[in-house]
Design an enzyme around this catalytic site. Sequence first.
Site, PDB file in Angstrom:
ATOM      1  N   ASN A  12       0.684  -1.113  -0.028  1.00 48.66           N
ATOM      2  CA  ASN A  12       0.022  -0.201  -0.108  1.00 48.66           C
ATOM      3  C   ASN A  12       1.088   1.384   0.032  1.00 48.66           C
ATOM      4  OD1 ASN A  12      -1.871   2.156   0.543  1.00 48.66           O
ATOM      5  ND2 ASN A  12      -2.183   1.250   2.556  1.00 48.66           N
ATOM      6  N   LYS A  14       0.054   4.300  -0.450  1.00 47.22           N
ATOM      7  CA  LYS A  14      -0.246   5.541   0.403  1.00 47.22           C
ATOM      8  C   LYS A  14      -0.091   6.711  -0.451  1.00 47.22           C
ATOM      9  CE  LYS A  14      -0.128   3.054   4.693  1.00 47.22           C
ATOM     10  NZ  LYS A  14      -0.072   3.261   6.265  1.00 47.22           N
ATOM     11  N   HIS A  98      -9.551   1.210   4.764  1.00 48.43           N
ATOM     12  CA  HIS A  98      -8.265   1.606   5.536  1.00 48.43           C
ATOM     13  C   HIS A  98      -8.519   2.639   6.638  1.00 48.43           C
ATOM     14  CE1 HIS A  98      -4.132   2.559   6.730  1.00 48.43           C
ATOM     15  NE2 HIS A  98      -3.695   1.465   5.914  1.00 48.43           N
ATOM     16  N   GLU A 100      -6.751   4.879   7.892  1.00 47.68           N
ATOM     17  CA  GLU A 100      -6.343   6.224   7.595  1.00 47.68           C
ATOM     18  C   GLU A 100      -7.452   6.905   7.094  1.00 47.68           C
ATOM     19  OE1 GLU A 100      -2.547   5.663   5.856  1.00 47.68           O
ATOM     20  OE2 GLU A 100      -1.768   4.729   7.731  1.00 47.68           O
ATOM     21  N   GLU A 170      -5.691  -5.438  10.542  1.00 41.24           N
ATOM     22  CA  GLU A 170      -4.764  -4.207  10.899  1.00 41.24           C
ATOM     23  C   GLU A 170      -5.019  -3.781  12.115  1.00 41.24           C
ATOM     24  OE1 GLU A 170      -2.643  -2.797   7.080  1.00 41.24           O
ATOM     25  OE2 GLU A 170      -4.097  -1.512   7.300  1.00 41.24           O
ATOM     26  N   GLY A 176       2.094   2.149  10.805  1.00 38.11           N
ATOM     27  CA  GLY A 176       2.983   3.455  10.902  1.00 38.11           C
ATOM     28  C   GLY A 176       3.615   3.577  12.339  1.00 38.11           C
ATOM     29  N   SER A 215       2.975  -2.456  10.192  1.00 36.82           N
ATOM     30  CA  SER A 215       4.561  -2.391  10.646  1.00 36.82           C
ATOM     31  C   SER A 215       5.113  -3.962  10.301  1.00 36.82           C
ATOM     32  CB  SER A 215       4.746  -2.153  12.202  1.00 36.82           C
ATOM     33  OG  SER A 215       4.403  -0.859  12.594  1.00 36.82           O
TER      34      SER A 215
HETATM   35  P1  PGA Z   1       2.682   0.223   7.799  1.00 37.67           P
HETATM   36  O1  PGA Z   1       1.258   0.514   7.214  1.00 37.67           O
HETATM   37  O2  PGA Z   1       3.240  -1.161   7.180  1.00 37.67           O
HETATM   38  O3  PGA Z   1       3.737   1.393   7.510  1.00 37.67           O
HETATM   39  O4  PGA Z   1       2.695  -0.131   9.273  1.00 37.67           O
HETATM   40  C1  PGA Z   1       0.558  -0.644   7.074  1.00 37.67           C
HETATM   41  C2  PGA Z   1      -0.754  -0.166   6.414  1.00 37.67           C
HETATM   42  O5  PGA Z   1      -1.258   0.924   6.700  1.00 37.67           O
HETATM   43  O6  PGA Z   1      -1.458  -0.907   5.572  1.00 37.67           O
END
Ligand code: PGA
Length: 255
Positions: A12, A14, A98, A100, A170, A176, A215
Amino acid sequence: MNKVSKKVVVGNLKMNGSLDFNEKHFNQIKIALKDVNTIDIGICVSYPYLFQAQMIFQDSNISWGSQNVAKDEKGPFTGEVSVAMLTDFNAKYAIVGHSERSTAYCESDENIATKFSIVKSKSMTPLLCVGETLIEREAGIMERVVANQIETIRKKYGTNVFKNSIIAYEPIWAIGSDLAASPEQADHMCNFIRNLIHEDKNNSIDDLKIIYGGSVNSKNALQLCGLESVDGALIGRGSLNAEEFIKICQIVNSI
Ligand code: PGA
């Protein structure tokens, strides 16, 4: 219980990338992973780069997708991108729900459910993100939170809608941060999700992949994706570095 054959690793990106960056990044990944064929691999890009992803990956073993989709089919929805538009670029995956987006853009479970089903209606693979906040985990209600997210979809569309789709567990506290869930936590929640979906004995749900995100990196990928309950990973930061993403895919491919 129905187990899937192939694990899957989805990046992803982003809101990152540029034409220049993607050109190098996608080609590096494509070349390095050309012989990796026991897992599915996907990269979810920002909308403007779907065409570029299609051009670079179309003759490869790597699929591409979006990070969101509109809940409506077409019409006066300024700034939205429909699922039909995604299929114009042969996108395979669409991430829905997601955290976010649900946090920053107040996306409701109802809207996420509609998006999930609209992606299915065009034979794309929805990648649904579910997970709890740190406060919810500390309160011990992570199962209830995740069950509510999934049940909103099931109530509207039935268990069958989960066929040929992906659910990513998740935990929001792991995204993050540098704090991935422990293998025990990931195992527990992925099993919980699998049992929840399969408790409907009237439907056999084929090829539902339940993956972990938050992560994931080349140091913990083996421990997390090596679990029988975890069908792969959703990778944020680790997908922005080609070497790291390649390494993660190779590790999962070796399982
Ligand atoms: P990250 O993000 O691997 O940077 O923790 C995962 C995600 O948001 O899908």
